[in-house]
Motif scaffolding. Structure first.
Motif, PDB file in Angstrom:
ATOM      1  N   LYS A 251       0.735  -1.189   0.096  1.00 58.24           N
ATOM      2  CA  LYS A 251       0.160  -0.017  -0.069  1.00 58.24           C
ATOM      3  C   LYS A 251       0.785   1.208   0.171  1.00 58.24           C
ATOM      4  N   SER A 252       0.152   2.347  -0.808  1.00 56.56           N
ATOM      5  CA  SER A 252       1.101   3.610  -0.791  1.00 56.56           C
ATOM      6  C   SER A 252       0.065   4.531  -0.385  1.00 56.56           C
ATOM      7  N   PRO A 253       0.885   5.488   0.278  1.00 54.07           N
ATOM      8  CA  PRO A 253      -0.288   6.784   0.566  1.00 54.07           C
ATOM      9  C   PRO A 253      -0.566   7.747  -0.397  1.00 54.07           C
ATOM     10  N   VAL A 254       0.317   7.694  -1.772  1.00 53.79           N
ATOM     11  CA  VAL A 254       0.183   8.674  -2.740  1.00 53.79           C
ATOM     12  C   VAL A 254      -0.202   7.964  -4.122  1.00 53.79           C
ATOM     13  N   ALA A 255      -0.061   6.746  -4.286  1.00 51.04           N
ATOM     14  CA  ALA A 255      -0.421   5.996  -5.346  1.00 51.04           C
ATOM     15  C   ALA A 255      -1.330   4.920  -5.125  1.00 51.04           C
ATOM     16  N   ASP A 256      -1.450   4.039  -6.237  1.00 52.87           N
ATOM     17  CA  ASP A 256      -2.237   2.806  -5.968  1.00 52.87           C
ATOM     18  C   ASP A 256      -1.545   1.703  -5.220  1.00 52.87           C
ATOM     19  N   LEU A 257      -0.141   1.650  -5.528  1.00 54.01           N
ATOM     20  CA  LEU A 257       0.682   0.730  -4.876  1.00 54.01           C
ATOM     21  C   LEU A 257       2.043   1.143  -4.861  1.00 54.01           C
ATOM     22  N   LYS A 258       3.107   0.681  -3.998  1.00 52.25           N
ATOM     23  CA  LYS A 258       4.455   0.714  -4.143  1.00 52.25           C
ATOM     24  C   LYS A 258       5.101  -0.450  -4.784  1.00 52.25           C
ATOM     25  N   ASN A 259       6.303  -0.220  -5.236  1.00 55.13           N
ATOM     26  CA  ASN A 259       6.959  -1.223  -6.062  1.00 55.13           C
ATOM     27  C   ASN A 259       7.766  -2.190  -5.145  1.00 55.13           C
ATOM     28  N   THR A 260       8.053  -2.031  -3.967  1.00 54.48           N
ATOM     29  CA  THR A 260       8.152  -3.061  -3.096  1.00 54.48           C
ATOM     30  C   THR A 260       7.542  -2.936  -1.705  1.00 54.48           C
ATOM     31  N   GLY A 261       7.415  -4.100  -0.846  1.00 54.66           N
ATOM     32  CA  GLY A 261       6.844  -4.157   0.268  1.00 54.66           C
ATOM     33  C   GLY A 261       8.021  -4.461   1.458  1.00 54.66           C
ATOM     34  N   PRO A 262       7.469  -4.875   2.680  1.00 55.10           N
ATOM     35  CA  PRO A 262       8.505  -4.990   3.720  1.00 55.10           C
ATOM     36  C   PRO A 262       9.457  -6.289   3.374  1.00 55.10           C
ATOM     37  N   ARG A 263      10.661  -6.188   4.090  1.00 52.73           N
ATOM     38  CA  ARG A 263      11.600  -7.161   3.797  1.00 52.73           C
ATOM     39  C   ARG A 263      11.156  -8.691   4.019  1.00 52.73           C
ATOM     40  N   PRO A 264      10.358  -8.818   4.980  1.00 52.05           N
ATOM     41  CA  PRO A 264       9.746 -10.269   5.023  1.00 52.05           C
ATOM     42  C   PRO A 264       8.750 -10.578   4.092  1.00 52.05           C
ATOM     43  N   GLY A 265       9.078 -11.896   3.574  1.00 49.09           N
ATOM     44  CA  GLY A 265       8.308 -12.175   2.411  1.00 49.09           C
ATOM     45  C   GLY A 265       8.298 -11.555   1.153  1.00 49.09           C
ATOM     46  N   GLY A 266       9.588 -11.131   0.922  1.00 46.24           N
ATOM     47  CA  GLY A 266       9.717 -10.377  -0.172  1.00 46.24           C
ATOM     48  C   GLY A 266       9.595 -11.103  -1.622  1.00 46.24           C
ATOM     49  N   SER A 267       9.581 -12.203  -1.713  1.00 48.69           N
ATOM     50  CA  SER A 267       9.534 -12.774  -3.134  1.00 48.69           C
ATOM     51  C   SER A 267       7.834 -13.080  -3.113  1.00 48.69           C
ATOM     52  N   ILE A 268       7.269 -13.145  -1.895  1.00 46.83           N
ATOM     53  CA  ILE A 268       5.668 -13.163  -2.086  1.00 46.83           C
ATOM     54  C   ILE A 268       5.144 -11.955  -2.437  1.00 46.83           C
TER      55      ILE A 268
END
Length: 507
Positions: A428-445
Motif C-alpha cells: 500500500k502507498s499513501p500517494v499511489a495505487d501501490l508501491k513497487n516493494t513491500g517490507p523485507r519479510p516475504g519479499g518474494s511473495i
C-alpha cells in the motif's frame, strides 16, 4: 548429435555396436564396493579383470564418480565406469548426473561414438532415454565465444542408449531442438552486457523468426509510449540504449486449441539505479538479470523447430537497462502503467517487476488461456529456496501442477509458493495505487502479488522466480558451471507435452 536406442543388454548389445567408447553404470554396494548384474557380464564380454582394476583404483561407484580404462587394440577402445550410488536412489536426476559425467569423460578420451549402458529399471523408458540424451548434450556445452584462442572440444557424433527399448526413440526426437534452446539461453545469459543489449535480444528474436518462419513484432520507445507503458519506460529512461519490446508469435499448423503467453524479464544490465548496488551485491553479475528473457527466447527457438500442434505461443520481452543518469527514475517518483495503475517507486532496484507489469498487461490483451512469466526477480527467493529450485506462484492449481510436472521431467525443480493475499497490505502507498516493494519479510511473495495486480482477474497465470537457478558457479547436477538456461526445458515440456492444449481444467 545423433541418438539411438539398442534394446539388447550387455553383452549381447556389443555385437550390434562397434563404437570406440562404452560407459557402464555401476551401483554402490553395501560394503562400499561397486556391484551390478552387468559387472560379471562385462568382465566376460571384454575379457578384462575388471574387479581387480576397480579395487586397485579404489572405485566406489559414488554418484557421478568416473573411472576410464584404455584398451589398446580392442573394441571399444575406452571403457568408462560411472557410479550410480545406492540402487534404491536411482532416479531421473541420477541418470542425468551419470550420463553427464560419462559424456565428459568420453570427450576427454576423444570418443567419437559413445554408448551408455545405464540401468533404467523402475523408470519410464521414454523419460529415462530423454533424460540421458539431454544430459549428454548439455553437459558438453562450452561457451568459448569470447576467448582469443578457443580450445577444440570435439563431441561424439552418435550416442547409443543400451538396454533402452526402440519404443522410446520417439521421445528422443525433441532432444536436439530442446537442447539448442537451452544453449541459446545459456549464451544470452553468459554474454557480457556490452554484447547482450536490448538490441541484441531483438536481433536474436529476429533470427529465430527468420530461421523458423514465425512472426516478430518489435515495439520501439514511441510505440510503447502510445500504449501507455509508463512503468517499463520509467526503468528504461536512465539508459542511453533504446528499449526494445519484443513480441514473437508461433502459430501451429492446423486449428488453434489454446493460446499461451510466455513473458520474460529482460533487464540486460541492472545497476540498481539510484538505489545503487554496492560491493558484495554481485553488481558485476547483473548481466544475468535478463535470464527470464533468455529462457523464453530459448523456448521460442525450440518450439518453433518442434512445431507442436494445437497451441499458439506468444513470447514477450520488455528489454531495457536499469542505469543511472540525469534522466533516470528517482526514488519517490510515481509511474503509471499501461492498465492505469499508479506506482510509487520506493526502490529503483526493484525494477524488473515494473517492466513485467506492462509486459503482463500487454500479454493479457492477447486473450490467452494462460500466462507464464519467468524472472530473476528477488534475492528473497534465493534465500528461501537456495540455488537448486525456482519459486512458482500461481492462481491456478491445474497450471501449477502442469508446470511442476514439466519441470521435473526436464530436470528443473520448482517449488510452489503461497500467494497470501494478506501480504499485499505491504504494497500500500499513501500517494499511489501501490508501491513497487513491500517490507523485507516475504519479499518474494509480495513481488509475486505485485505482478498479479497486472494480470486479468481469473486468467490462469504463473510466475517463476529463477533468481537462484539461472547461474551456477561450480556446476549443478548434470549442468556445467555458468549459465544454466533454466526454464527452457520446463516450458518446452509443458507446451509440447499437450498440457498446454489439454482441457480447460488443466490450466
Amino acid at each position: 548429435m545423433e541418438f539411438r536406442c539398442i534394446p539388447e543388454h550387455l553383452p549381447a548389445a556389443l555385437s550390434q555396436w562397434d563404437g570406440d567408447c562404452l560407459a557402464v553404470g555401476l551401483f554402490a554396494g553395501a560394503d562400499d564396493r561397486p556391484e551390478h548384474p552387468q559387472l560379471q557380464q562385462l568382465t566376460t564380454a571384454l575379457g578384462q579383470p575388471l574387479a581387480e582394476r576397480l579395487e586397485q583404483r579404489r572405485f566406489k561407484a559414488k554418484p557421478g564418480e568416473c573411472l576410464s580404462l584404455d584398451r589398446l587394440d580392442a573394441t571399444p577402445q575406452t571403457l568408462i565406469l560411472v557410479g550410480l550410488g545406492a540402487p534404491a536412489d536411482l532416479s531421473l536426476a541420477g541418470l542425468r548426473q551419470a550420463a553427464a559425467a560419462a559424456s565428459q569423460a568420453a570427450v576427454a578420451a576423444g570418443a567419437r561414438h559413445l554408448a551408455l549402458a545405464l540401468p533404467i529399471e523402475g523408470l519410464e523408458a521414454g523419460a529415462a532415454a530423454r533424460a540421458m540424451a539431454e544430459a549428454t548434450r548439455l553437459a558438453l556445452f562450452s561457451d568459448q565465444r569470447f576467448k582469443s584462442e578457443a580450445e577444440p572440444r570435439p563431441q561424439p557424433a552418435t550416442v547409443s542408449l543400451i538396454g533402452v527399448a526402440k519404443a522410446a526413440e520417439p521421445t528422443l526426437a525433441a532432444v536436439n531442438a530442446t537442447c539448442a534452446g537451452v544453449e541459446l539461453a545459456r549464451e544470452l545469459v553468459a554474454a557480457p552486457p556490452n554484447v547482450a543489449t536490448p538490441q541484441h535480444l531483438a536481433d536474436t528474436a529476429a533470427a529465430i523468426a527468420r530461421d523458423f518462419g514465425i512472426t516478430l513484432r518489435v515495439l520501439e520507445r514511441s510505440d510503447c509510449e502510445a500504449l501507455g507503458m509508463g512503468a517499463y519506460l520509467g526503468v528504461a529512461q536512465g539508459s542511453d540504449l533504446a528499449p526494445k519490446f519484443i513480441h514473437l508469435t508461433y502459430t501451429p499448423p492446423g486449428p488453434v486449441q489454446r493460446r499461451i503467453a510466455l513473458v520474460g524479464k529482460g533487464l540486460t544490465f541492472d545497476s540498481g539505479g539510484y538505489n545503487l548496488k554496492t560491493a558484495g551485491s554481485q553488481i558485476e553479475m547483473m548481466k544475468y538479470d535478463m535470464g527470464g528473457s533468455a529462457s523464453v527466447l530459448g523456448a521460442a527457438r525450440a518450439i518453433a523447430e518442434l512445431k507442436p500442434a494445437g497451441v499458439e505461443v506468444h513470447v514477450i520481452v520488455a528489454a531495457c537497462e536499469n542505469m543511472i543518469s540525469g534522466g533516470a527514475v528517482h526514488p519517490g517518483d510515481i509511474l503509471t502503467a499501461s492498465n492505469g495503475k499508479t506506482i510509487e517507486i520506493n526502490n529503483t532496484d526493484a525494477e524488473g517487476r515494473l517492466t513485467l507489469a506492462d509486459a503482463l498487461v500487454y500479454a493479457c490483451k492477447l486473450e490467452p488461456d494462460a500466462v507464464v512469466d519467468l524472472a530473476t526477480l528477488t534475492g528473497a527467493c534465493v534465500i528461501a529456496l537456495g540455488e537448486e529450485m525456482a519459486g512458482l506462484w500461481s492462481n491456478n492449481d491445474g497450471l501449477a501442477e502442469a508446470l511442476l510436472g514439466a519441470g521435473q521431467a526436464g530436470g528443473e525443480d520448482l517449488w510452489r509458493m503461497p500467494l497470501r493475499s494478506s501480504y499485499k497490505a505491504g504494497l500500500k502507498s499513501p500517494v499511489a495505487d501501490l508501491k513497487n516493494t513491500g517490507p523485507r519479510p516475504g519479499g518474494s511473495i509480495t513481488a509475486a502479488l505485485f505482478l498479479q495486480d497486472f494480470v486479468t482477474p481469473k486468467l490462469a497465470w504463473a510466475h517463476l522466480d529463477i533468481a537462484g537457478t539461472v547461474w551456477s558457479d561450480k556446476g549443478r547436477g548434470a549442468d556445467p558451471a555458468g549459465a544454466t538456461g533454466f526454464g527452457v526445458r520446463t516450458l518446452v515440456n509443458w507446451i509440447c507435452s499437450g498440457a498446454a492444449t489439454g482441457a480447460a481444467a488443466r490450466i
